[in-house]
Design a protein around this motif. Structure first.
Motif, PDB file in Angstrom:
ATOM      1  N   GLY A  88      34.876  52.817  38.093  1.00 56.49           N
ATOM      2  CA  GLY A  88      36.248  52.361  38.150  1.00 56.49           C
ATOM      3  C   GLY A  88      36.425  51.213  39.118  1.00 56.49           C
ATOM      4  N   PHE A  89      37.614  50.619  39.086  1.00 56.88           N
ATOM      5  CA  PHE A  89      37.913  49.514  39.986  1.00 56.88           C
ATOM      6  C   PHE A  89      39.414  49.271  40.032  1.00 56.88           C
ATOM      7  CE2 PHE A  89      37.170  47.746  35.804  1.00 56.88           C
ATOM      8  CZ  PHE A  89      38.249  46.898  35.622  1.00 56.88           C
ATOM      9  N   ASN A  90      39.798  48.518  41.021  1.00 56.96           N
ATOM     10  CA  ASN A  90      41.159  48.008  41.116  1.00 56.96           C
ATOM     11  C   ASN A  90      41.053  46.494  41.133  1.00 56.96           C
ATOM     12  OD1 ASN A  90      44.105  48.516  41.679  1.00 56.96           O
ATOM     13  ND2 ASN A  90      43.598  47.162  43.367  1.00 56.96           N
ATOM     14  N   ALA A  91      41.894  45.849  40.354  1.00 53.53           N
ATOM     15  CA  ALA A  91      41.933  44.396  40.323  1.00 53.53           C
ATOM     16  C   ALA A  91      43.302  43.947  40.811  1.00 53.53           C
ATOM     17  CB  ALA A  91      41.689  43.879  38.910  1.00 53.53           C
ATOM     18  N   VAL A  92      43.305  42.930  41.650  1.00 52.42           N
ATOM     19  CA  VAL A  92      44.552  42.316  42.100  1.00 52.42           C
ATOM     20  C   VAL A  92      44.600  40.939  41.454  1.00 52.42           C
ATOM     21  CG1 VAL A  92      45.916  41.538  44.062  1.00 52.42           C
ATOM     22  CG2 VAL A  92      44.457  43.564  44.296  1.00 52.42           C
ATOM     23  N   LEU A  93      45.615  40.744  40.618  1.00 51.37           N
ATOM     24  CA  LEU A  93      45.774  39.488  39.898  1.00 51.37           C
ATOM     25  C   LEU A  93      47.039  38.798  40.398  1.00 51.37           C
ATOM     26  CD1 LEU A  93      44.749  41.890  37.795  1.00 51.37           C
ATOM     27  CD2 LEU A  93      44.594  39.950  36.285  1.00 51.37           C
ATOM     28  N   THR A  94      46.926  37.537  40.730  1.00 52.62           N
ATOM     29  CA  THR A  94      48.079  36.766  41.183  1.00 52.62           C
ATOM     30  C   THR A  94      48.423  35.743  40.110  1.00 52.62           C
ATOM     31  OG1 THR A  94      47.412  37.057  43.487  1.00 52.62           O
ATOM     32  CG2 THR A  94      49.007  35.315  43.022  1.00 52.62           C
ATOM     33  N   ALA A  95      49.598  35.935  39.533  1.00 53.70           N
ATOM     34  CA  ALA A  95      50.058  35.026  38.475  1.00 53.70           C
ATOM     35  C   ALA A  95      50.578  33.731  39.082  1.00 53.70           C
ATOM     36  CB  ALA A  95      51.163  35.698  37.663  1.00 53.70           C
ATOM     37  N   LYS A  96      50.594  32.703  38.269  1.00 57.07           N
ATOM     38  CA  LYS A  96      51.259  31.461  38.663  1.00 57.07           C
ATOM     39  C   LYS A  96      52.721  31.799  38.942  1.00 57.07           C
ATOM     40  CE  LYS A  96      48.191  28.631  35.853  1.00 57.07           C
ATOM     41  NZ  LYS A  96      48.036  27.873  34.604  1.00 57.07           N
ATOM     42  N   HIS A 104      48.596  44.669  40.100  1.00 56.07           N
ATOM     43  CA  HIS A 104      47.413  45.498  40.344  1.00 56.07           C
ATOM     44  C   HIS A 104      47.070  46.251  39.057  1.00 56.07           C
ATOM     45  CE1 HIS A 104      47.663  45.149  44.791  1.00 56.07           C
ATOM     46  NE2 HIS A 104      48.928  44.911  44.499  1.00 56.07           N
ATOM     47  N   VAL A 105      45.799  46.300  38.733  1.00 58.64           N
ATOM     48  CA  VAL A 105      45.332  47.073  37.588  1.00 58.64           C
ATOM     49  C   VAL A 105      44.266  48.038  38.106  1.00 58.64           C
ATOM     50  CG1 VAL A 105      44.233  47.028  35.322  1.00 58.64           C
ATOM     51  CG2 VAL A 105      45.729  45.150  36.012  1.00 58.64           C
ATOM     52  N   THR A 106      44.476  49.317  37.844  1.00 62.71           N
ATOM     53  CA  THR A 106      43.521  50.354  38.217  1.00 62.71           C
ATOM     54  C   THR A 106      42.916  50.901  36.939  1.00 62.71           C
ATOM     55  OG1 THR A 106      44.818  50.928  40.166  1.00 62.71           O
ATOM     56  CG2 THR A 106      43.249  52.578  39.381  1.00 62.71           C
ATOM     57  N   GLU A 107      41.588  50.928  36.893  1.00 67.88           N
ATOM     58  CA  GLU A 107      40.905  51.438  35.705  1.00 67.88           C
ATOM     59  C   GLU A 107      39.849  52.454  36.100  1.00 67.88           C
ATOM     60  OE1 GLU A 107      39.501  48.539  32.897  1.00 67.88           O
ATOM     61  OE2 GLU A 107      41.157  47.166  33.378  1.00 67.88           O
ATOM     62  N   GLY A 108      39.688  53.471  35.262  1.00 66.09           N
ATOM     63  CA  GLY A 108      38.635  54.467  35.408  1.00 66.09           C
ATOM     64  C   GLY A 108      37.969  54.664  34.051  1.00 66.09           C
ATOM     65  N   TRP A 109      36.645  54.590  34.039  1.00 69.16           N
ATOM     66  CA  TRP A 109      35.877  54.639  32.790  1.00 69.16           C
ATOM     67  C   TRP A 109      34.827  55.737  32.851  1.00 69.16           C
ATOM     68  CZ3 TRP A 109      36.643  51.381  28.590  1.00 69.16           C
ATOM     69  CH2 TRP A 109      37.610  50.402  28.777  1.00 69.16           C
ATOM     70  N   THR A 110      34.435  56.219  31.675  1.00 68.87           N
ATOM     71  CA  THR A 110      33.411  57.258  31.607  1.00 68.87           C
ATOM     72  C   THR A 110      32.085  56.771  32.171  1.00 68.87           C
ATOM     73  OG1 THR A 110      33.048  56.605  29.303  1.00 68.87           O
ATOM     74  CG2 THR A 110      34.414  58.566  29.696  1.00 68.87           C
ATOM     75  N   SER A 111      31.818  55.462  32.057  1.00 70.05           N
ATOM     76  CA  SER A 111      30.610  54.885  32.650  1.00 70.05           C
ATOM     77  C   SER A 111      30.768  53.371  32.740  1.00 70.05           C
ATOM     78  CB  SER A 111      29.361  55.214  31.818  1.00 70.05           C
ATOM     79  OG  SER A 111      29.359  54.479  30.607  1.00 70.05           O
TER      80      SER A 111
END
Length: 118
Positions: free
Chosen positions: A19-27, A69-76
């Motif tokens: 898994g991961f967290n992404a921080v995205l900054t829009a224009k 912010h996008v938080t994702e969790g994956w099986t692998s």
């Protein structure tokens, strides 16, 4: 008839191992469009709708509406990379790039347990 072990086996296979967290900054002023685009990732056939995606959460900064912010969790990790190599994911990624003011920041982690009610 379903075996008594199949529910436990399915639950065991539904653990997020990547898994991961992404921080995205829009224009400036593009935060709404970025959020809307990211939420299409939950549509049928999109990455977040995959059985391998166990967590897909889009959140916004209260103090800066262009920070998402996008938080994702994956099986692998392999499942994540395979799904994101697909056409639907690449189409979303291509559109996201045009909305960003800077490079996204990623923090890797594995969701352990929690709750979300929408």
């Amino acid at each position: 008839m379903e075996s008594p072990h199949s529910t436990a086996e399915k639950k065991e296979s539904m653990i997020a191992d990547y898994g991961f967290n992404a921080v995205l900054t829009a224009k400036p002023g593009m935060g709404d469009r970025l959020v809307a685009l990211l939420l299409t990732g939950l549509n049928e056939g999109s990455p977040g709708a995959s059985e391998h995606c166990l967590v897909y959460l889009v959140s916004r900064s209260v103090s800066d509406p262009d920070v998402v912010h996008v938080t994702e969790g994956w099986t692998s990790e392999e499942d994540h990379h395979r799904i994101f190599a697909g056409e639907a994911a690449q189409a979303i990624v291509a559109q996201i790039d045009g909305l960003l003011a800077k490079e996204s920041e990623y923090t890797d982690y594995v969701p352990v347990r929690g709750k979300a009610a929408f």
